[in-house]
Write a protein that holds these residues in place. Structure first.
Motif, PDB file in Angstrom:
ATOM      1  N   ALA A 217      23.718   7.549  45.088  1.00 18.82           N
ATOM      2  CA  ALA A 217      24.610   8.731  44.684  1.00 18.82           C
ATOM      3  C   ALA A 217      26.063   8.460  44.852  1.00 18.82           C
ATOM      4  O   ALA A 217      26.886   9.036  43.847  1.00 18.82           O
ATOM      5  CB  ALA A 217      24.124  10.084  45.211  1.00 18.82           C
ATOM      6  N   THR A 218      26.389   7.787  45.804  1.00 22.77           N
ATOM      7  CA  THR A 218      27.894   7.641  46.112  1.00 22.77           C
ATOM      8  C   THR A 218      28.557   6.309  45.735  1.00 22.77           C
ATOM      9  O   THR A 218      29.789   6.044  45.903  1.00 22.77           O
ATOM     10  CB  THR A 218      27.992   7.787  47.505  1.00 22.77           C
ATOM     11  N   ARG A 219      27.456   5.474  45.076  1.00 21.11           N
ATOM     12  CA  ARG A 219      28.190   4.201  44.515  1.00 21.11           C
ATOM     13  C   ARG A 219      28.398   4.329  43.075  1.00 21.11           C
ATOM     14  O   ARG A 219      27.896   5.161  42.303  1.00 21.11           O
ATOM     15  CB  ARG A 219      26.803   3.126  44.695  1.00 21.11           C
ATOM     16  N   ASN A 220      29.612   3.449  42.667  1.00 18.75           N
ATOM     17  CA  ASN A 220      29.866   3.542  41.265  1.00 18.75           C
ATOM     18  C   ASN A 220      29.075   2.452  40.299  1.00 18.75           C
ATOM     19  O   ASN A 220      29.265   1.290  40.713  1.00 18.75           O
ATOM     20  CB  ASN A 220      31.438   3.186  41.196  1.00 18.75           C
TER      21      ASN A 220
END
Lengths: 402, 234
Positions: A398-401
């Motif tokens: 969820a926090t990765r691009n």
């Protein structure tokens, strides 16, 4: 299952892929249900009771070609020889082979000079050992005695006075009335015979004919150069005895051509088309099911990849692995259910077309819920692996691009 | 609220080991608003992932609201995330196929609230961020600022003990960034604990407490204003 509402709303916003899977499920259900129905109907056709001891019956065909060939004497000698062979239970002349596709039939009625309510039935000519030679089960009356049997040439007006008929024919003609002692009239003719016995089953030669279970047996031997015998061996000895029989008959009279054929071969030949059709239908149905499963796997895999971030977000927001897995299972269940509903309508429509065009039976509607359950299971089995992969997506996604 | 001691995290490949966090220690008290800054690759996101129970750590101890999270099962961690933490992501991470109502509903369903309670919480949360009239809108029908507000509503709806914000204004223009920041400040004033990771030094300065992460460790502490805080340094 509480997610059904949002899943359904999300699916409606991705109509193409949803319709693709639902449509594929619908087509699969419609085709497979009708194919299975046809397969089962043919299977039932092939498994109808015949009343014959099919595994132990051999037919011997003898074609005399010498000028001094005397059929009546040859038949007498042959029968004497065959009945004395160890392992032979009984032997009888017979005019036609049941279930073979070739035989004789005639129209019959229960009243004189009537053209109505007659039925077509196969007729067989057997002697006093005929019942035993075919393994028939007599349910009423008696079988022929030696003195009943008449040896007659093929083209004669003479006819025996008695007959044994199959139970199905008795029911068709006389309903619940006892047929014994009643007269059976040849349709469009003056002749009649007295019914002296009823056998449980004796099929005609034509496996797809409506009059398949109707048959009449006369105590008669047709004395011609072409002679056919039915002989029944002790259980399991048929194959062992066939060369013995052939050799013995050749030795007894060399002026003829002898061919042996088993009841199993004759039946298998008649049902060859049905069997082949069943194999084709089953293979095509299996292939369609596999293609549908692969379609579900493919689309689910694509869907999981496309929604990797979304799944990670769901995990971050508190979804457990099981809840993610369940999401995909429910989503697939919804798509399959839409397919089941559409497919049920399609299946009935396809069946109606087949009924109209090819006179098939009406679809047994129990096939639809059974197919629905199978399709649900198939869908779940197909989507399980991609769904499992989805459930293992790390919440850190969820926090990765991506 | 959040207590990390000597946390270490190593990412390994066949050839390289990267120490994302080394002896990282930090305590955040209830009601604090902490901004975490640092250059790219400093370990900010790793810290955020570990703090948000999105990723495991290799060493050290971490207590979240009194619960030692080491050794918890995946489902226990998911439950803890759902109950204690509200996430705000840089890219909003709204589910594009769901309208705002259903988006905010996602974590509440995992919590197992009744339909009536979920409805009430969703409406309250969306009203709070000024999107009460847009519940049936899809994310694609909203501006970036509105999407981030919707994401904040989703984070708030479950009444979490603290908010974890990952570059919450990173994808917004300055006007919308200000609006979102004002909303976070309002939430802080109402007592919500907030930990915000950001690149933006100006934005970080608006938080009462700043920490700077460098090479996987807290390198600097800066307190603006009040609260009772205690930070362990390297």
């Amino acid at each position: 299952m509480s997610e059904i509402g949002p899943i359904l709303r999300a699916l409606l916003r991705n109509k193409t892929s949803a319709l693709l899977i639902a449509g594929q499920c619908a087509l699969t259900l419609a085709i497979v249900v009708n194919a299975l129905f046809i397969i089962v109907a043919r299977q039932e056709l092939m498994q109808r009771p015949t009343g014959l001891d099919g595994e132990n019956i051999v037919y011997v065909q003898s074609m005399g070609f010498t000028r001094d060939f005397r059929p009546e004497a040859v038949i007498r000698e042959d029968l004497d020889l065959l009945r004395r062979l160890p392992g032979v239970v009984a032997a009888s002349p017979i005019n036609a082979i049941p279930l073979s596709g070739g035989g004789s039939s005639r129209g019959y009625s229960k009243e004189e000079n009537t053209e109505s309510e007659g039925i077509g039935a196969a007729y067989y000519e057997l002697d006093e050992q005929g019942q035993k030679a075919l393994g028939l089960n007599l349910t009423a009356g008696r079988w022929f005695r030696p003195e009943d049997v008449q040896a007659l040439p093929e083209n004669t007006d003479q006819y025996p006075y008695q007959a044994v008929i199959s139970q199905a024919m008795a029911r068709k003609l006389y309903g619940e009335d006892a047929p014994l002692g009643k007269r059976l009239y040849f349709q469009n003719g003056q002749r009649s015979v007295a019914i002296i016995g009823v056998v449980e089953h004796l099929p005609s030669a034509w496996v797809h004919a409506e009059n398949f279970p109707y048959s009449v047996v006369y105590p008669r031997i047709t004395t011609e150069k072409f002679i056919r015998y039915a002989l029944r061996t002790e259980p399991g000895r048929r194959d062992e005895l066939m060369p013995v029989v052939e050799q013995a008959l050749r030795k007894a009279n060399a002026g003829r051509i002898i061919r042996l054929r088993t009841q199993s071969e004759a039946s298998a030949r008649s049902y060859r088309g049905d069997k082949a059709m069943n194999i084709i239908l089953a293979s095509v149905s299996g292939l369609i099911v596999v293609i549908t499963a692969l379609g579900i796997v493919g689309l689910a895999t694509f869907s999981v990849r496309r929604r990797t971030r979304q799944i990670g977000t769901r995990r971050a927001l508190g979804a457990s692995q099981w809840q993610v897995l369940r999401y995909f299972l429910v989503e697939n269940w919804l798509l399959t259910t839409i397919g089941v509903l559409l497919g049920s309508g399609l299946a009935v429509a396809l069946n109606l077309y087949l009924v109209e065009t090819y006179s098939l039976e009406r679809l047994n509607l129990w096939y639809l819920p059974a197919a629905a359950v199978l399709l649900w299971l198939l869908g779940w089995a197909a989507v399980y692996a991609p769904a499992r992969r989805a459930s293992r997506i790390s919440p850190a996604t969820a926090t990765r691009n991506i | 609220m959040l207590s990390m001691h000597n946390i270490s995290k190593v990412f390994r490949t066949d050839l390289v080991q990267t120490h994302a966090l080394r002896d990282f220690s930090l305590e955040v008290a209830a009601g604090e608003f902490v901004a975490v800054t640092g250059p790219s690759g400093s370990g900010k996101t790793t810290f955020l992932n570990i703090a948000g129970l999105l990723e495991n750590f290799d060493g050290g101890s971490y207590r979240l609201d009194g619960v030692d999270v080491a050794g918890l099962s995946d489902s226990a961690l998911a439950r803890l995330r759902n109950e204690k933490i509200g996430f705000i992501f840089q890219s909003f991470n709204l589910i594009p196929d769901l309208n705002l109502f259903d988006n905010v509903d996602v974590p509440l369903r995992y919590r197992g609230f009744s339909a009536a309670e979920r409805k009430q919480r969703i409406e309250e949360a969306l009203e709070k961020v000024g999107l009460g009239a847009r519940m049936k809108h899809l994310p694609s029908q909203l501006s970036g600022g509105q999407q981030q507000r919707a994401a904040i509503a989703r984070a708030l709806a479950g009444s979490p003990r603290f908010l974890l914000a990952d570059e919450p204004t990173g994808n917004l223009d300055s006007l919308m960034a200000r609006q979102v920041m004002e909303l976070l400040e309002q939430l802080h004033e109402e007592g919500t604990t907030i930990v915000m990771v950001t690149h933006d030094a100006e934005l970080a300065r608006r938080a009462p407490r700043n920490i700077h992460v460098l090479d996987g460790a807290v390198s600097d502490l800066h307190v603006v204003g009040t609260p009772s805080l205690r930070a362990a340094t390297v």
